[in-house]
Design an enzyme around this catalytic site. Structure first.
Site, PDB file in Angstrom:
ATOM      1  CE1 TYR A  38     -14.282 -80.779  87.493  1.00  0.00           C
ATOM      2  CE2 TYR A  38     -16.584 -81.385  87.424  1.00  0.00           C
ATOM      3  CZ  TYR A  38     -15.538 -80.745  88.042  1.00  0.00           C
ATOM      4  OH  TYR A  38     -15.750 -80.090  89.211  1.00  0.00           O
ATOM      5  CG  HIS A  40     -19.741 -88.227  85.882  1.00  0.00           C
ATOM      6  ND1 HIS A  40     -20.271 -89.387  85.367  1.00  0.00           N
ATOM      7  CD2 HIS A  40     -19.827 -87.312  84.888  1.00  0.00           C
ATOM      8  CE1 HIS A  40     -20.697 -89.184  84.141  1.00  0.00           C
ATOM      9  NE2 HIS A  40     -20.423 -87.930  83.811  1.00  0.00           N
ATOM     10  CD  GLU A  41     -18.900 -93.193  91.453  1.00  0.00           C
ATOM     11  OE1 GLU A  41     -18.967 -94.399  91.169  1.00  0.00           O
ATOM     12  OE2 GLU A  41     -17.960 -92.707  92.106  1.00  0.00           O
ATOM     13  CG  HIS A  43     -16.776 -90.241  82.713  1.00  0.00           C
ATOM     14  ND1 HIS A  43     -17.140 -89.073  83.332  1.00  0.00           N
ATOM     15  CD2 HIS A  43     -16.901 -90.017  81.379  1.00  0.00           C
ATOM     16  CE1 HIS A  43     -17.473 -88.167  82.415  1.00  0.00           C
ATOM     17  NE2 HIS A  43     -17.338 -88.713  81.222  1.00  0.00           N
ATOM     18  CB  SER A 191     -24.107 -84.772  82.775  1.00  0.00           C
ATOM     19  OG  SER A 191     -23.522 -83.785  81.947  1.00  0.00           O
ATOM     20  NE  ARG A 193     -21.545 -79.114  78.099  1.00  0.00           N
ATOM     21  CZ  ARG A 193     -21.119 -79.807  77.032  1.00  0.00           C
ATOM     22  NH1 ARG A 193     -21.565 -81.034  76.828  1.00  0.00           N
ATOM     23  NH2 ARG A 193     -20.258 -79.278  76.179  1.00  0.00           N
TER      24      ARG A 193
END
Ligand code: PAF
Length: 290
Positions: A38, A40-41, A43, A191, A193
């Site tokens: 999942y 995002h930027e 990562h 995150s 989450r």
């Protein structure tokens, strides 16, 4: 190997080893970005950092059951491998390792990698056994890939400190690289989450960042008493309705111990729950420069 539209994806450890061994036999350095998917930027920036420093970047996408404490969101943890692969390809990674659970844990493990002491403070008080699950799976990923470098976000500052300690204690022939936290324009740390936040909760979630800023201001204003700095952080958190605070702490950046008098490099850390979302954040403060 599955030919994803964007990037090669392997799900078996044997295929991963062949790819990593082949790269190394050609004199290439392998970088590893361990993730639970999942992406995002934040990562993406880890992948970009690895791509800049290595010849082959492997991104692992594995929601590790061992690091979820009972009652946590293992089943509900967001998953979207198709999208993760696109992001990895865009960022320049060379391979995605996305194993099923039984590939990583063919039998119930009776061996664990545990970093004592550091695993018990801060997050460890609220999520006992969490870090033992993290270090066990990360040690396994290191053994599977044999990276020259592995990349972790500073957003999980305690995790980074623990993994660095593990690598040093086990004399692993590799470098653990920490990368800065990426934030939304209003300061919320990126995150996976954050997806749990409702539209109403989303503006309130900036309270973690605001609380860290208040702590920073207190240190900058001359406070050298940890209780004063923590009180400044807690006051901001308490003023936001619907937020339940786990901790607001100031610790030594290297040892994660709470100093009696603030000096040197510090880390301010917060953890709070908003509805379904449990969020953490932190910043560094160098007293020497203030
Ligand atoms: O930070 C994470 O996403 C996880 O804790 C990690 C390091 C991938 C281990 O499962």
């Amino acid at each position: 190997m599955i030919a994803s539209t964007t990037i090669p994806v392997v799900s078996r450890v044997s295929d991963l080893r062949v790819a990593a061994d082949t790269a190394r036999s050609q004199g290439k350095r392998v970088g590893l970005v361990p993730t639970m998917g999942y992406l995002h930027e934040g990562h993406k920036s880890l992948v970009a950092c690895s791509v800049a420093q290595n010849d082959l970047t492997v991104v692992s996408v594995f929601v590790n059951p061992l690091q979820f404490v009972e009652g946590e969101d293992y089943g509900a943890y967001p998953r979207d491998l198709e999208r993760d692969c696109r992001i990895c390809a865009e960022a320049g990674a060379g391979l995605v390792f996305a194993p099923p659970t039984e590939e990583v844990y063919p039998q119930t493990p009776v061996t664990a990698v545990v970093v004592r002491g550091l695993n018990a403070v801060l997050e460890g008080r609220f999520r006992p056994t969490h870090f033992d699950g993290v270090t066990t799976v990360v040690a396994k990923l290191f053994a599977m890939v044999g990276p020259a470098r592995a990349y972790f976000g500073e957003k999980d500052y305690q995790q980074l400190a623990i993994i660095r300690t593990m690598a040093a204690d086990l004399s692993l022939p590799m470098e653990v690289v920490g990368c800065p936290t990426l934030r939304e324009p209003d300061g919320l740390a990126m995150s996976s989450r954050n997806i749990y936040l409702t539209t109403e909760q989303r503006p309130a979630a900036t309270v973690l960042w605001r609380s860290l800023q208040a702590g920073h201001e207190a240190v900058k204003g001359g406070s050298r008493d940890p209780s004063e700095v923590e009180a400044a952080m807690a006051e901001v958190l308490a003023a936001e309705a619907g937020v339940s605070v786990d901790y607001a702490a100031v610790v030594d950046a290297a040892t994660l111990e709470r100093p009696e008098v603030l000096a040197g490099e510090l880390r301010l850390l917060v953890a709070a729950r908003l509805g379904r979302a449990r969020l953490i954040d932190n910043i560094g403060v160098d007293c020497g420069w203030l």
